[in-house]
Scaffold this motif. Sequence first.
Motif, PDB file in Angstrom:
ATOM      1  N   HIS A  51       0.819  -1.216   0.000  1.00 57.23           N
ATOM      2  CA  HIS A  51       0.000   0.000   0.000  1.00 57.23           C
ATOM      3  C   HIS A  51       0.853   1.267   0.000  1.00 57.23           C
ATOM      4  CE1 HIS A  51      -3.663  -2.305   0.421  1.00 57.23           C
ATOM      5  NE2 HIS A  51      -3.068  -3.006   1.353  1.00 57.23           N
ATOM      6  N   GLY A  52       2.110   1.120  -0.492  1.00 52.34           N
ATOM      7  CA  GLY A  52       2.961   2.279  -0.698  1.00 52.34           C
ATOM      8  C   GLY A  52       3.417   2.964   0.569  1.00 52.34           C
ATOM      9  N   GLN A  53       3.508   2.212   1.657  1.00 55.16           N
ATOM     10  CA  GLN A  53       3.900   2.792   2.937  1.00 55.16           C
ATOM     11  C   GLN A  53       5.199   2.160   3.427  1.00 55.16           C
ATOM     12  OE1 GLN A  53       1.990   5.133   4.673  1.00 55.16           O
ATOM     13  NE2 GLN A  53       0.441   5.205   3.048  1.00 55.16           N
ATOM     14  N   GLU A  54       5.976   2.948   4.169  1.00 53.86           N
ATOM     15  CA  GLU A  54       7.160   2.400   4.810  1.00 53.86           C
ATOM     16  C   GLU A  54       6.749   1.714   6.106  1.00 53.86           C
ATOM     17  OE1 GLU A  54      10.218   5.222   5.479  1.00 53.86           O
ATOM     18  OE2 GLU A  54      10.447   5.771   3.375  1.00 53.86           O
ATOM     19  N   TYR A  55       7.483   0.660   6.459  1.00 54.04           N
ATOM     20  CA  TYR A  55       7.198  -0.029   7.710  1.00 54.04           C
ATOM     21  C   TYR A  55       7.538   0.911   8.861  1.00 54.04           C
ATOM     22  CZ  TYR A  55       7.136  -3.680  11.264  1.00 54.04           C
ATOM     23  OH  TYR A  55       6.857  -4.442  12.371  1.00 54.04           O
ATOM     24  N   PRO A  56       6.570   1.226   9.733  1.00 50.70           N
ATOM     25  CA  PRO A  56       6.807   2.230  10.782  1.00 50.70           C
ATOM     26  C   PRO A  56       7.678   1.703  11.911  1.00 50.70           C
ATOM     27  CG  PRO A  56       4.630   1.269  11.042  1.00 50.70           C
ATOM     28  CD  PRO A  56       5.194   0.695   9.771  1.00 50.70           C
ATOM     29  N   LYS A  57       8.324   2.634  12.619  1.00 44.30           N
ATOM     30  CA  LYS A  57       9.128   2.247  13.771  1.00 44.30           C
ATOM     31  C   LYS A  57       8.252   1.635  14.854  1.00 44.30           C
ATOM     32  CE  LYS A  57      12.720   5.740  13.013  1.00 44.30           C
ATOM     33  NZ  LYS A  57      13.411   6.938  13.561  1.00 44.30           N
ATOM     34  N   THR A  58       7.018   2.107  14.930  1.00 44.60           N
ATOM     35  CA  THR A  58       6.069   1.563  15.903  1.00 44.60           C
ATOM     36  C   THR A  58       5.391   0.345  15.284  1.00 44.60           C
ATOM     37  OG1 THR A  58       4.411   3.121  15.091  1.00 44.60           O
ATOM     38  CG2 THR A  58       5.662   3.762  17.040  1.00 44.60           C
ATOM     39  N   GLY A  59       6.200  -0.635  14.884  1.00 43.03           N
ATOM     40  CA  GLY A  59       5.708  -1.757  14.101  1.00 43.03           C
ATOM     41  C   GLY A  59       4.733  -2.656  14.819  1.00 43.03           C
ATOM     42  N   GLN A  60       4.871  -2.798  16.150  1.00 39.60           N
ATOM     43  CA  GLN A  60       4.001  -3.741  16.857  1.00 39.60           C
ATOM     44  C   GLN A  60       2.574  -3.225  16.976  1.00 39.60           C
ATOM     45  OE1 GLN A  60       4.224  -3.991  21.234  1.00 39.60           O
ATOM     46  NE2 GLN A  60       6.082  -2.763  21.094  1.00 39.60           N
ATOM     47  N   PHE A  61       2.371  -1.921  16.853  1.00 42.05           N
ATOM     48  CA  PHE A  61       1.022  -1.345  16.901  1.00 42.05           C
ATOM     49  C   PHE A  61       1.029  -0.040  16.127  1.00 42.05           C
ATOM     50  CE2 PHE A  61      -2.271   1.446  18.417  1.00 42.05           C
ATOM     51  CZ  PHE A  61      -3.360   0.616  18.610  1.00 42.05           C
ATOM     52  N   ASN A  62      -0.048   0.190  15.352  1.00 44.23           N
ATOM     53  CA  ASN A  62      -0.222   1.493  14.731  1.00 44.23           C
ATOM     54  C   ASN A  62      -1.693   1.730  14.458  1.00 44.23           C
ATOM     55  OD1 ASN A  62       0.775   3.983  13.710  1.00 44.23           O
ATOM     56  ND2 ASN A  62       2.592   2.899  12.990  1.00 44.23           N
ATOM     57  N   VAL A  63      -2.053   2.991  14.342  1.00 51.16           N
ATOM     58  CA  VAL A  63      -3.454   3.358  14.131  1.00 51.16           C
ATOM     59  C   VAL A  63      -3.512   4.427  13.047  1.00 51.16           C
ATOM     60  CG1 VAL A  63      -3.372   5.049  16.029  1.00 51.16           C
ATOM     61  CG2 VAL A  63      -5.587   4.121  15.265  1.00 51.16           C
ATOM     62  N   TYR A  64      -4.526   4.348  12.186  1.00 47.60           N
ATOM     63  CA  TYR A  64      -4.650   5.247  11.043  1.00 47.60           C
ATOM     64  C   TYR A  64      -6.113   5.665  10.867  1.00 47.60           C
ATOM     65  CZ  TYR A  64      -0.140   3.207   9.732  1.00 47.60           C
ATOM     66  OH  TYR A  64       1.164   2.776   9.734  1.00 47.60           O
ATOM     67  N   ARG A  65      -6.289   6.757  10.138  1.00 46.59           N
ATOM     68  CA  ARG A  65      -7.615   7.124   9.641  1.00 46.59           C
ATOM     69  C   ARG A  65      -7.821   6.404   8.320  1.00 46.59           C
ATOM     70  NH1 ARG A  65      -9.559  11.333  12.676  1.00 46.59           N
ATOM     71  NH2 ARG A  65      -7.955  12.426  13.896  1.00 46.59           N
ATOM     72  N   ARG A  66      -8.976   5.842   8.123  1.00 47.09           N
ATOM     73  CA  ARG A  66      -9.249   5.044   6.926  1.00 47.09           C
ATOM     74  C   ARG A  66      -9.104   5.874   5.655  1.00 47.09           C
ATOM     75  NH1 ARG A  66     -14.424   3.134   6.340  1.00 47.09           N
ATOM     76  NH2 ARG A  66     -13.723   1.323   5.146  1.00 47.09           N
ATOM     77  N   GLU A  67      -9.537   7.134   5.710  1.00 49.99           N
ATOM     78  CA  GLU A  67      -9.495   7.974   4.515  1.00 49.99           C
ATOM     79  C   GLU A  67      -8.074   8.346   4.109  1.00 49.99           C
ATOM     80  OE1 GLU A  67     -11.017  10.626   7.984  1.00 49.99           O
ATOM     81  OE2 GLU A  67     -11.049   8.507   7.370  1.00 49.99           O
ATOM     82  N   GLU A  68      -7.118   8.141   5.002  1.00 53.86           N
ATOM     83  CA  GLU A  68      -5.730   8.488   4.712  1.00 53.86           C
ATOM     84  C   GLU A  68      -4.898   7.269   4.294  1.00 53.86           C
ATOM     85  OE1 GLU A  68      -5.617  12.122   8.004  1.00 53.86           O
ATOM     86  OE2 GLU A  68      -4.499  10.279   8.371  1.00 53.86           O
ATOM     87  N   PHE A  69      -5.519   6.125   4.233  1.00 59.28           N
ATOM     88  CA  PHE A  69      -4.786   4.890   3.935  1.00 59.28           C
ATOM     89  C   PHE A  69      -5.543   4.154   2.841  1.00 59.28           C
ATOM     90  CE2 PHE A  69      -1.215   2.625   5.890  1.00 59.28           C
ATOM     91  CZ  PHE A  69      -1.262   1.408   5.240  1.00 59.28           C
ATOM     92  N   ALA A  70      -4.861   3.829   1.764  1.00 56.01           N
ATOM     93  CA  ALA A  70      -5.542   3.325   0.564  1.00 56.01           C
ATOM     94  C   ALA A  70      -6.212   1.975   0.749  1.00 56.01           C
ATOM     95  CB  ALA A  70      -4.536   3.220  -0.593  1.00 56.01           C
ATOM     96  N   CYS A  71      -5.769   1.175   1.739  1.00 48.25           N
ATOM     97  CA  CYS A  71      -6.240  -0.207   1.812  1.00 48.25           C
ATOM     98  C   CYS A  71      -7.738  -0.310   2.061  1.00 48.25           C
ATOM     99  CB  CYS A  71      -5.497  -0.978   2.889  1.00 48.25           C
ATOM    100  SG  CYS A  71      -5.806  -0.419   4.569  1.00 48.25           S
ATOM    101  N   ASP A  72      -8.342   0.650   2.739  1.00 43.51           N
ATOM    102  CA  ASP A  72      -9.766   0.556   3.013  1.00 43.51           C
ATOM    103  C   ASP A  72     -10.606   1.201   1.922  1.00 43.51           C
ATOM    104  OD1 ASP A  72      -9.380  -0.900   5.231  1.00 43.51           O
ATOM    105  OD2 ASP A  72     -10.045   0.576   6.686  1.00 43.51           O
ATOM    106  N   ASN A  73      -9.955   1.778   0.942  1.00 37.73           N
ATOM    107  CA  ASN A  73     -10.665   2.378  -0.178  1.00 37.73           C
ATOM    108  C   ASN A  73     -10.523   1.560  -1.459  1.00 37.73           C
ATOM    109  OD1 ASN A  73     -11.560   4.823   1.204  1.00 37.73           O
ATOM    110  ND2 ASN A  73      -9.398   5.371   1.270  1.00 37.73           N
ATOM    111  N   THR A  74      -9.764   0.478  -1.387  1.00 37.23           N
ATOM    112  CA  THR A  74      -9.578  -0.394  -2.545  1.00 37.23           C
ATOM    113  C   THR A  74      -9.875  -1.835  -2.131  1.00 37.23           C
ATOM    114  OG1 THR A  74      -7.225  -0.643  -2.006  1.00 37.23           O
ATOM    115  CG2 THR A  74      -7.815   1.081  -3.569  1.00 37.23           C
ATOM    116  N   SER A  75     -10.060  -2.688  -3.127  1.00 43.73           N
ATOM    117  CA  SER A  75     -10.383  -4.090  -2.847  1.00 43.73           C
ATOM    118  C   SER A  75      -9.181  -4.814  -2.251  1.00 43.73           C
ATOM    119  CB  SER A  75     -10.823  -4.801  -4.131  1.00 43.73           C
ATOM    120  OG  SER A  75     -11.993  -4.211  -4.652  1.00 43.73           O
ATOM    121  N   LEU A  76      -9.440  -5.680  -1.273  1.00 50.56           N
ATOM    122  CA  LEU A  76      -8.425  -6.554  -0.716  1.00 50.56           C
ATOM    123  C   LEU A  76      -8.803  -7.984  -1.064  1.00 50.56           C
ATOM    124  CD1 LEU A  76      -7.806  -5.123   2.875  1.00 50.56           C
ATOM    125  CD2 LEU A  76      -6.278  -4.983   0.913  1.00 50.56           C
ATOM    126  N   PRO A  77      -7.907  -8.744  -1.687  1.00 51.98           N
ATOM    127  CA  PRO A  77      -8.238 -10.127  -2.064  1.00 51.98           C
ATOM    128  C   PRO A  77      -8.321 -11.011  -0.834  1.00 51.98           C
ATOM    129  CG  PRO A  77      -5.921  -9.690  -2.446  1.00 51.98           C
ATOM    130  CD  PRO A  77      -6.531  -8.374  -2.048  1.00 51.98           C
TER     131      PRO A  77
END
Length: 301
Positions: free
Chosen positions: A14-40
Motif C-alpha cells: 500500500h505504498g507505505q514504509e514499515y513504521p518504527k512503531t511496528g508492533q502497533f499502529n493506528v490510522y484514519r481510513r481515509e488516509e490509507f488506501a487499503c480501506d478504499n480499494t479491494s483486498l483479495p
Amino acid sequence: MKQKETIREFYTNHGQEYPKTGQFNVYRREEFACDNTSLPPNRRDFYKISLVTKGTGIMSYADKSINIDKPAITFLNPLIPYSWQPTSENQTGFFCLFTEDFVNSSLKNENLSQSALFKVGGNHIFFLNEENLKLLEGIFENMTQEICSVYTNKYDLLRSYVQIIMHEAMKMQSPETFYQPTNAAERISMMFLELLERQFPIDSPSQTLKLKTANEFAAQLNLHTNTLNRALKESTGKTTSEWIAETLLKEAKALLKFSSWDIAEIAYSLGFEHSSNFIIFFKKQTNETPNQFRKTSVSIS
C-alpha cells in the motif's frame, strides 16, 4: 490462496514504509488506501480492528459475508482469511494494526480470549448505534494521539484502549446477515481451529493440553485423520500437524517471554513428556533453544 501476507508486505503493498512503531499502529481510513480499494481473500500475520464511520462495502471472512452499509466495527485475526470489497467511494473511520508481540497476557485473559478478536468462529463484525459510534470514535482519536506521544508506557495504555474496544463489542448484538456455504472442508477446518484455539492461553504450569496430536483432534471431531488433514490442506494450505506446531510455538514463545515458569514447566504444560523433546521441537522451529529465545526477548524488552 497464497501464503499469508506479512505486516511488512501489507505496508509495502500500500505504498507505505514499515513504521518504527511496528508492533502497533493506528490510522484514519481515509488516509490509507487499503480501506478504499479491494483486498483479495488472504490471511495476514497481524490483527486489525477497523471502525467504519462512513462508506459501504462487503466484508468476507471464513465462511461468512456481510454487507456493511452502516457504521460498524470489525475484528480480524491471523487465523482467518478475509477480503474487503468497497461499494462506495467515500470511506471514513479508523483502523489499528498490531502484531503478536503486542498481544500480551492481559489481552488474552479468560474473558477476552472468547471475544471476536481471538475466538475462531466468533462474531467479527458489529453494527453500531449512535452511542456506540461516538464512544468508539473517541477511543480511536485517543489512540491516534497516544501513538505519537513520548509517554514511556504508551503501549500499555494502547492495550487498555484495545481492551475497552473489545469489551464494548462483546456487549453488542451480532449481525444476522450471515450466509452459510456448503463447503465441507471449510466447516471442518473451522471446527478444528476452534478446538485448537480453545486450549489456549495456558494459565498455570499444572495445566496441560488435552489434545496434542492430529489423531486426537480427528477423534474428537469424529473424523478420520486423513479427512481432517485433507480439509485443512484444501481450505488453509496447512496440514493438521503444521497448525498444531504453529500454535504450540506461539504459546511457547508467549510463556517464555511473559511467564517465569522454568523450561520443564512450560514443556509439561504444552504436552511434552520430557523437556528435552520440547527443546528439540523449539530449536527445529526457531533455530534457537528456549533459553536463548527467553534471553533475547528479555534483553529486547
